[in-house]
Scaffold this motif. Sequence first.
Motif, mmCIF file in Angstrom:
data_model
loop_
_atom_site.group_PDB
_atom_site.id
_atom_site.type_symbol
_atom_site.label_atom_id
_atom_site.label_comp_id
_atom_site.label_asym_id
_atom_site.label_seq_id
_atom_site.Cartn_x
_atom_site.Cartn_y
_atom_site.Cartn_z
ATOM 1 N N THR A 290 0.829 -1.205 0.000
ATOM 2 C CA THR A 290 0.000 0.000 0.000
ATOM 3 C C THR A 290 0.864 1.255 0.000
ATOM 4 O O THR A 290 0.634 2.190 -0.779
ATOM 5 C CB THR A 290 -0.931 0.008 1.229
ATOM 6 O OG1 THR A 290 -1.833 -1.093 1.150
ATOM 7 C CG2 THR A 290 -1.729 1.302 1.285
ATOM 8 N N ILE A 291 1.872 1.271 0.860
ATOM 9 C CA ILE A 291 2.751 2.431 0.957
ATOM 10 C C ILE A 291 3.514 2.654 -0.339
ATOM 11 O O ILE A 291 3.619 3.780 -0.847
ATOM 12 C CB ILE A 291 3.720 2.270 2.143
ATOM 13 C CG1 ILE A 291 2.954 2.410 3.463
ATOM 14 C CG2 ILE A 291 4.855 3.292 2.074
ATOM 15 C CD1 ILE A 291 3.788 2.157 4.695
ATOM 16 N N VAL A 292 4.036 1.568 -0.906
ATOM 17 C CA VAL A 292 4.791 1.680 -2.156
ATOM 18 C C VAL A 292 3.895 2.191 -3.282
ATOM 19 O O VAL A 292 4.304 3.034 -4.089
ATOM 20 C CB VAL A 292 5.422 0.326 -2.533
ATOM 21 C CG1 VAL A 292 6.028 0.379 -3.932
ATOM 22 C CG2 VAL A 292 6.490 -0.060 -1.517
ATOM 23 N N CYS A 307 7.218 9.689 7.258
ATOM 24 C CA CYS A 307 7.509 9.187 8.594
ATOM 25 C C CYS A 307 8.294 7.880 8.458
ATOM 26 O O CYS A 307 8.520 7.370 7.358
ATOM 27 C CB CYS A 307 6.230 8.973 9.394
ATOM 28 S SG CYS A 307 5.238 7.581 8.835
ATOM 29 N N SER A 308 8.696 7.311 9.591
ATOM 30 C CA SER A 308 9.545 6.127 9.587
ATOM 31 C C SER A 308 8.879 4.925 8.931
ATOM 32 O O SER A 308 9.543 4.086 8.327
ATOM 33 C CB SER A 308 9.976 5.777 11.015
ATOM 34 O OG SER A 308 8.836 5.561 11.836
ATOM 35 N N CYS A 309 7.522 4.811 9.033
ATOM 36 C CA CYS A 309 6.812 3.676 8.440
ATOM 37 C C CYS A 309 7.001 3.639 6.926
ATOM 38 O O CYS A 309 7.178 2.570 6.335
ATOM 39 C CB CYS A 309 5.329 3.728 8.777
ATOM 40 S SG CYS A 309 4.979 3.457 10.532
ATOM 41 N N TYR A 310 6.957 4.802 6.306
ATOM 42 C CA TYR A 310 7.133 4.869 4.857
ATOM 43 C C TYR A 310 8.579 4.591 4.471
ATOM 44 O O TYR A 310 8.850 3.988 3.425
ATOM 45 C CB TYR A 310 6.690 6.240 4.337
ATOM 46 C CG TYR A 310 5.186 6.381 4.284
ATOM 47 C CD1 TYR A 310 4.503 6.292 3.083
ATOM 48 C CD2 TYR A 310 4.445 6.591 5.445
ATOM 49 C CE1 TYR A 310 3.125 6.407 3.029
ATOM 50 C CE2 TYR A 310 3.059 6.705 5.404
ATOM 51 C CZ TYR A 310 2.407 6.609 4.197
ATOM 52 O OH TYR A 310 1.043 6.710 4.154
ATOM 53 N N ILE A 311 9.506 5.009 5.320
ATOM 54 C CA ILE A 311 10.918 4.715 5.070
ATOM 55 C C ILE A 311 11.170 3.217 5.198
ATOM 56 O O ILE A 311 11.877 2.611 4.375
ATOM 57 C CB ILE A 311 11.811 5.500 6.059
ATOM 58 C CG1 ILE A 311 11.694 7.002 5.788
ATOM 59 C CG2 ILE A 311 13.259 5.053 5.948
ATOM 60 C CD1 ILE A 311 12.147 7.432 4.418
ATOM 61 N N SER A 316 13.228 -2.796 2.067
ATOM 62 C CA SER A 316 13.497 -4.100 1.449
ATOM 63 C C SER A 316 14.005 -3.958 0.030
ATOM 64 O O SER A 316 14.764 -4.799 -0.459
ATOM 65 C CB SER A 316 12.224 -4.952 1.469
ATOM 66 O OG SER A 316 11.240 -4.389 0.634
ATOM 67 N N GLY A 317 13.548 -2.894 -0.663
ATOM 68 C CA GLY A 317 13.989 -2.685 -2.037
ATOM 69 C C GLY A 317 13.363 -3.631 -3.027
ATOM 70 O O GLY A 317 13.740 -3.646 -4.196
ATOM 71 N N GLU A 318 12.407 -4.427 -2.588
ATOM 72 C CA GLU A 318 11.800 -5.420 -3.472
ATOM 73 C C GLU A 318 10.615 -4.809 -4.219
ATOM 74 O O GLU A 318 9.655 -4.348 -3.622
ATOM 75 C CB GLU A 318 11.314 -6.621 -2.654
ATOM 76 C CG GLU A 318 12.433 -7.362 -1.946
ATOM 77 C CD GLU A 318 11.902 -8.497 -1.094
ATOM 78 O OE1 GLU A 318 10.665 -8.698 -1.094
ATOM 79 O OE2 GLU A 318 12.705 -9.183 -0.447
ATOM 80 N N GLY A 319 10.672 -4.843 -5.534
ATOM 81 C CA GLY A 319 9.533 -4.456 -6.346
ATOM 82 C C GLY A 319 9.348 -2.976 -6.568
ATOM 83 O O GLY A 319 8.415 -2.569 -7.242
ATOM 84 N N GLN A 320 10.246 -2.120 -5.997
ATOM 85 C CA GLN A 320 10.039 -0.694 -6.209
ATOM 86 C C GLN A 320 11.244 -0.007 -6.844
ATOM 87 O O GLN A 320 11.372 1.204 -6.767
ATOM 88 C CB GLN A 320 9.692 0.011 -4.887
ATOM 89 C CG GLN A 320 10.792 0.000 -3.848
ATOM 90 C CD GLN A 320 10.571 -1.064 -2.788
ATOM 91 O OE1 GLN A 320 9.821 -1.994 -2.990
ATOM 92 N NE2 GLN A 320 11.241 -0.923 -1.672
ATOM 93 N N GLY A 343 16.182 2.233 4.090
ATOM 94 C CA GLY A 343 15.147 2.960 3.374
ATOM 95 C C GLY A 343 15.607 4.341 2.953
ATOM 96 O O GLY A 343 15.298 4.807 1.844
ATOM 97 N N ILE A 344 16.351 5.028 3.832
ATOM 98 C CA ILE A 344 16.908 6.335 3.476
ATOM 99 C C ILE A 344 17.890 6.178 2.329
ATOM 100 O O ILE A 344 17.954 7.012 1.409
ATOM 101 C CB ILE A 344 17.580 6.980 4.703
ATOM 102 C CG1 ILE A 344 16.550 7.221 5.806
ATOM 103 C CG2 ILE A 344 18.254 8.294 4.330
ATOM 104 C CD1 ILE A 344 17.146 7.713 7.111
#
Length: 469
Positions: A290-292, A307-311, A316-320, A343-344
């Motif tokens: 959902t976030i991605v 926020c940190s949740c989106y980071i 994982s770097g998977e699929g985005q 994530g950063i």
Amino acid sequence: MEEPYIKSKSSKKKKKKAQTVDETRDCLTELPDPLLHLILSYLTMKEVIRASVLAKRWRYIWLSITCLKFSPMKKQKYKEVGFINRTLLLHKGPKIQKFDITFDYNGAHAHQVDSWIHFAIARDVNELYLDFPCKRRHRYELPTFIFSCKSLTVLTLKNCIINFPTNFNLISLKILSLEGIYLIGGAINDLISSSPILEYLSLTNCESRTDLNLFIFKASMKTLKIHESYTWNSDSKLDVYAPFVVSFELVTSLSRKNYVIKELRSLESASFDCDGMPGLKFNEDDRRRTIVQILDEVCHVKELRLCSCYILALSSGEGQDFITFAVTCLRIKTGLTKWELTGIDYMLKHSPNIETLIISIDKNEGKKEPNFLNLLGNLKTVKLYNFMSDLDVHTSTKTEELLEKLQNEMNFLRFLLKNSKVLEKLIITTCKGVDFGKSESKKLKLMFLLTQELLSFPRASRDAQISFS
């Protein structure tokens, strides 16, 4: 020979008398009425009436004041109601600019409250703020005639029930804020579509037991804010289609089944936060997706706040890997944990145009040396907020121990200075909640050691300036 002395003495008396007259002049009473009204507009009506005794000219000026603000009073309810009734009855002004009332509603006095709102609307009010904090079973039901007020430009409604009418006539409305309101079906869309020049819409903790669909195709709509800390129906969906919105803010616990954010092609600024939601876990694949998907829809914005949740969702770097961000100003709320650093890392790798990085430290766990690719060629300004937020000065007796607890942040600053080739400013703002108590010497020594360590870091930019605030 005595004449000059006499003249001098007389002139001194006149001068002293003139000074006395100047000192006794009341500058406030000489102000024009519009300016006095402006000064009084910052006060509640109780304070305004008290201030009327300060000067003779002020005694009746409150009768024509154009901004009326009533706040809860520490007295019996019937006395509070009586005070508001008498104030409005004595008011002589033909026009009301702003009517602001916060009234602790207990299920009684509904007709009285209706009359207060009617008073404001009958005087072509421009800005209307109504807040009725109460127990759930005693909510005040808003009269429908409020939606026929052609003069309203700003409407803020909190903690009340709205039975939306079939027809609206808010032709002048520009700003609409709803908080703690129960939304029914497509009524909110009807209200939006019937407000031809609406520019700003804010929905905060508004109840909706069905899907919340916001289809906003008005060219005038520029700002949209949605804050929801809970959802009554976890199977519901949030749909947002707003092709002309320039600024979008979403604060949510992501408790709905589905979030569809589409057609935000005019968007320039976006902000996302997870209110009341614990840190994202690696096994929460649905929330990650959902976030991605949301970030993919806003990847073209110039200013982005996460926020940190989106980071963590990007860690994982998977699929985005296909997402490339056009952001020039990135604001992140993070604890700089080893998971968030990943994530950063992703954000910086996929944001080639970033110029300003603003980091607010939420909480700090673990330590890890950043290992980002050298892709900070455009970064000019870095702002770090809440520095030392996790520091407990009472559990560490030695300054060196306090410095050791800040190494996670210091490693991150080392990386930024080392890899930002055109960096101009690094601004570090310490957390106001850090209490050094009587250990002022410990604070000074810690700041000295921090400064020395920062100055020893290698810098890719010779022009980089470091400042504490």
